[in-house]
Structure formats: structure tokens, C-alpha cells
Design a protein around this motif. Structure first.
Motif, short mmCIF file in Angstrom:
data_model
loop_
_atom_site.label_atom_id
_atom_site.label_comp_id
_atom_site.label_asym_id
_atom_site.label_seq_id
_atom_site.Cartn_x
_atom_site.Cartn_y
_atom_site.Cartn_z
N GLU A 206 0.81 -1.23 0.00
CA GLU A 206 0.00 0.00 0.00
C GLU A 206 0.84 1.27 0.00
O GLU A 206 0.36 2.32 -0.41
N ARG A 207 2.09 1.19 0.45
CA ARG A 207 2.94 2.38 0.56
C ARG A 207 3.86 2.56 -0.64
O ARG A 207 4.60 3.52 -0.71
N ARG A 208 3.80 1.67 -1.62
CA ARG A 208 4.74 1.68 -2.73
C ARG A 208 4.62 2.94 -3.57
O ARG A 208 3.53 3.31 -4.00
N THR A 209 5.75 3.62 -3.79
CA THR A 209 5.82 4.77 -4.68
C THR A 209 6.72 4.48 -5.87
O THR A 209 6.71 5.23 -6.84
N ILE A 210 7.51 3.41 -5.79
CA ILE A 210 8.40 2.96 -6.87
C ILE A 210 7.90 1.60 -7.32
O ILE A 210 7.53 0.77 -6.50
N ASP A 211 7.88 1.36 -8.61
CA ASP A 211 7.41 0.08 -9.14
C ASP A 211 8.48 -0.99 -8.94
O ASP A 211 9.35 -1.17 -9.78
N ILE A 212 8.41 -1.66 -7.80
CA ILE A 212 9.34 -2.73 -7.48
C ILE A 212 8.59 -3.81 -6.70
O ILE A 212 7.79 -3.50 -5.83
N THR A 213 8.80 -5.05 -7.09
CA THR A 213 8.16 -6.18 -6.44
C THR A 213 9.24 -7.13 -5.95
O THR A 213 10.10 -7.53 -6.74
N PRO A 214 9.24 -7.47 -4.65
CA PRO A 214 10.26 -8.40 -4.16
C PRO A 214 10.16 -9.75 -4.86
O PRO A 214 9.07 -10.24 -5.13
N ASP A 215 11.32 -10.33 -5.16
CA ASP A 215 11.34 -11.66 -5.78
C ASP A 215 10.98 -12.74 -4.77
O ASP A 215 10.39 -13.75 -5.13
N TYR A 216 11.36 -12.53 -3.52
CA TYR A 216 11.02 -13.44 -2.42
C TYR A 216 10.47 -12.59 -1.28
O TYR A 216 11.02 -11.54 -0.98
N CYS A 217 9.41 -13.07 -0.66
CA CYS A 217 8.79 -12.32 0.42
C CYS A 217 8.18 -13.28 1.42
O CYS A 217 7.50 -14.24 1.03
N CYS A 218 8.41 -13.02 2.69
CA CYS A 218 7.78 -13.85 3.73
C CYS A 218 6.31 -13.49 3.91
O CYS A 218 5.46 -14.36 3.88
N PHE A 219 6.02 -12.20 4.10
CA PHE A 219 4.66 -11.79 4.43
C PHE A 219 4.30 -10.45 3.81
O PHE A 219 5.09 -9.51 3.85
N ASP A 220 3.09 -10.34 3.28
CA ASP A 220 2.50 -9.07 2.91
C ASP A 220 1.78 -8.55 4.15
O ASP A 220 1.09 -9.33 4.84
N ILE A 221 1.93 -7.26 4.44
CA ILE A 221 1.28 -6.69 5.61
C ILE A 221 0.54 -5.41 5.23
O ILE A 221 0.89 -4.77 4.23
N PRO A 222 -0.45 -5.03 6.02
CA PRO A 222 -1.15 -3.76 5.77
C PRO A 222 -0.26 -2.57 6.15
O PRO A 222 0.81 -2.73 6.73
N ASP A 223 -0.74 -1.40 5.86
CA ASP A 223 -0.01 -0.17 6.13
C ASP A 223 -0.12 0.22 7.61
O ASP A 223 -0.86 1.13 7.98
N VAL A 224 0.61 -0.53 8.45
CA VAL A 224 0.71 -0.23 9.87
C VAL A 224 2.19 -0.19 10.24
O VAL A 224 3.01 -0.85 9.59
N PHE A 225 2.54 0.58 11.26
CA PHE A 225 3.92 0.64 11.72
C PHE A 225 4.19 -0.59 12.57
O PHE A 225 3.47 -0.85 13.54
N VAL A 226 5.21 -1.36 12.19
CA VAL A 226 5.51 -2.62 12.87
C VAL A 226 6.92 -2.61 13.45
O VAL A 226 7.81 -1.94 12.94
N VAL A 227 7.08 -3.39 14.50
CA VAL A 227 8.38 -3.54 15.14
C VAL A 227 8.58 -5.01 15.53
O VAL A 227 7.65 -5.81 15.50
N GLY A 228 9.82 -5.33 15.91
CA GLY A 228 10.17 -6.69 16.31
C GLY A 228 10.90 -7.42 15.20
O GLY A 228 10.92 -6.99 14.05
N TYR A 229 11.58 -8.50 15.56
CA TYR A 229 12.34 -9.34 14.64
C TYR A 229 13.24 -8.51 13.72
O TYR A 229 13.26 -8.64 12.51
N GLY A 230 13.98 -7.60 14.34
CA GLY A 230 14.92 -6.75 13.60
C GLY A 230 14.41 -5.35 13.33
O GLY A 230 15.20 -4.43 13.17
N LEU A 231 13.10 -5.17 13.27
CA LEU A 231 12.54 -3.84 13.02
C LEU A 231 12.48 -3.07 14.33
O LEU A 231 12.10 -3.62 15.36
N ASN A 232 12.81 -1.80 14.26
CA ASN A 232 12.92 -1.02 15.48
C ASN A 232 11.92 0.12 15.56
O ASN A 232 11.34 0.54 14.58
N TYR A 233 11.80 0.60 16.79
CA TYR A 233 11.15 1.88 17.06
C TYR A 233 12.17 2.65 17.87
O TYR A 233 12.55 2.22 18.97
N GLY A 234 12.66 3.77 17.34
CA GLY A 234 13.82 4.42 17.95
C GLY A 234 14.99 3.47 17.81
O GLY A 234 15.26 2.97 16.73
N ASP A 235 15.62 3.16 18.88
CA ASP A 235 16.71 2.18 18.85
C ASP A 235 16.34 0.90 19.58
O ASP A 235 17.22 0.13 19.97
#
Length: 174
Positions: A132-161
Motif C-alpha cells: 500500500e505504501r509503494r511509490t516505486i514500481d518494485i516487487t520483491p522476488d522473495y517475500c515472507c509476508f504481505d502486511i497492511p499499512d501499519v507501523f511494525v516492530v520486532g524481529y529486527g525492526l525497530n522503534y527508535g533504537d
């Protein structure tokens, strides 16, 4: 944020299962090729570590650090290269691994950079795809999960540090 309720979007078990599946597929796809996994730091380091342990073909691994978020929840749209690709990747089949692709700006930037350095092929692999946030026409060749447009954290993704060490993907409920 700690006083808000965590909403677990993707459990550790689901992540583990999908990473095994992708590692198996990547191993088949790169059989007999010269694989170079380029992990985009910092967000993808946990995902990359788990993924490469599932890849059974000989694999060279490198790390590149870019920044487009700063300390916020939204991409600035400008890519800063903090640490560039450390190796000569000419002739390698490069698999760029990142935690999330949303606008596509960072992934597109890195893909063009890798191509300019003479890679034999370039594919992309992401933990999360936020289409939903894509502004450049690029599609991952491999992807684990499609997610909605929400801010997510955990498993490497951060909020602040913080929160990279959480073994699942979550957001906070309002």
C-alpha cells in the motif's frame, strides 16, 4: 508506547516456518550459481541470519548500511549510504535481503547500485512487503509476508533504537 497493548501480527513460529520455506526455495533457485547475499543493515540482520542458515548452496555474505528513516516512523525519501558494499560483487548472483519494503525507494536504490557494480543477476528478498505504501514500481522476488499499512516492530525492526530483539512482529493498538 510500552503502556499500549501489543498486537502480535506475525508469531515467531510463523516467521520460522516461512524462513525455512524461503531458504529451501532460494537453495533450489541458486543451485550451481555464485550466490552473494547482501543484507541491508540494521533492520535485516536477524532475518538474514535466520535465512542464510536455511540456504544450502555456497553463499558469500556482505552487509550494506543505508538510512532513510532517521528516528521516525516514515521514510524521508532520501537514501544515505552509511557503509557501502564491502566486496567486489562483479559476476555474482546477488540476493538483496531487507526487513521491509514499503515505498520501494531504498530497495530500488540498492538494486541499481548492485547492478552498476557488475552483478550477474540481482534479486530481492524481504521479510515484509507493505504494498500500500509503494511509490516505486518494485516487487520483491522473495517475500515472507504481505502486511497492511501499519507501523511494525520486532524481529529486527525497530522503534527508535529498541525492540529489534523481540522474536515476533507486532504493532501497538490505540
Amino acid at each position: 508506547m510500552d503502556n499500549k497493548k501489543k498486537n502480535i501480527l506475525i508469531t515467531k513460529d510463523k516467521i520460522d516456518e516461512r524462513v525455512i520455506q524461503l531458504g529451501t526455495q532460494i537453495s533450489k533457485d541458486y543451485l550451481g550459481k555464485k550466490l552473494y547475499v547482501l543484507s541491508l543493515l540494521r533492520g535485516s540482520f536477524i532475518y538474514t541470519a535466520d535465512l542464510v542458515r536455511q540456504i544450502t548452496v555456497p553463499t558469500k555474505i556482505g552487509f550494506m548500511t543505508t538510512s532513510s528513516y532517521g528516528a521516525g516512523e516514515e521514510s524521508t525519501g532520501s537514501i544515505n549510504v552509511i557503509n557501502d558494499i564491502p566486496d567486489n560483487i562483479e559476476g555474482f548472483d546477488v540476493l538483496i535481503v531487507d526487513d521491509i519494503v514499503d515505498t520501494g525507494i531504498t530497495m530500488n536504490f540498492v538494486k541499481l547500485r548492485v547492478q552498476s557494480l557488475g552483478a550477474a543477476s540481482v534479486k530481492t528478498c524481504v521479510l515484509l512487503n507493505k504494498l500500500e505504501r509503494r511509490t516505486i514500481d518494485i516487487t520483491p522476488d522473495y517475500c515472507c509476508f504481505d502486511i497492511p499499512d501499519v507501523f511494525v516492530v520486532g524481529y529486527g525492526l525497530n522503534y527508535g533504537d529498541y525492540y529489534r530483539n523481540i522474536p515476533y512482529i507486532f504493532n501497538w493498538e490505540e
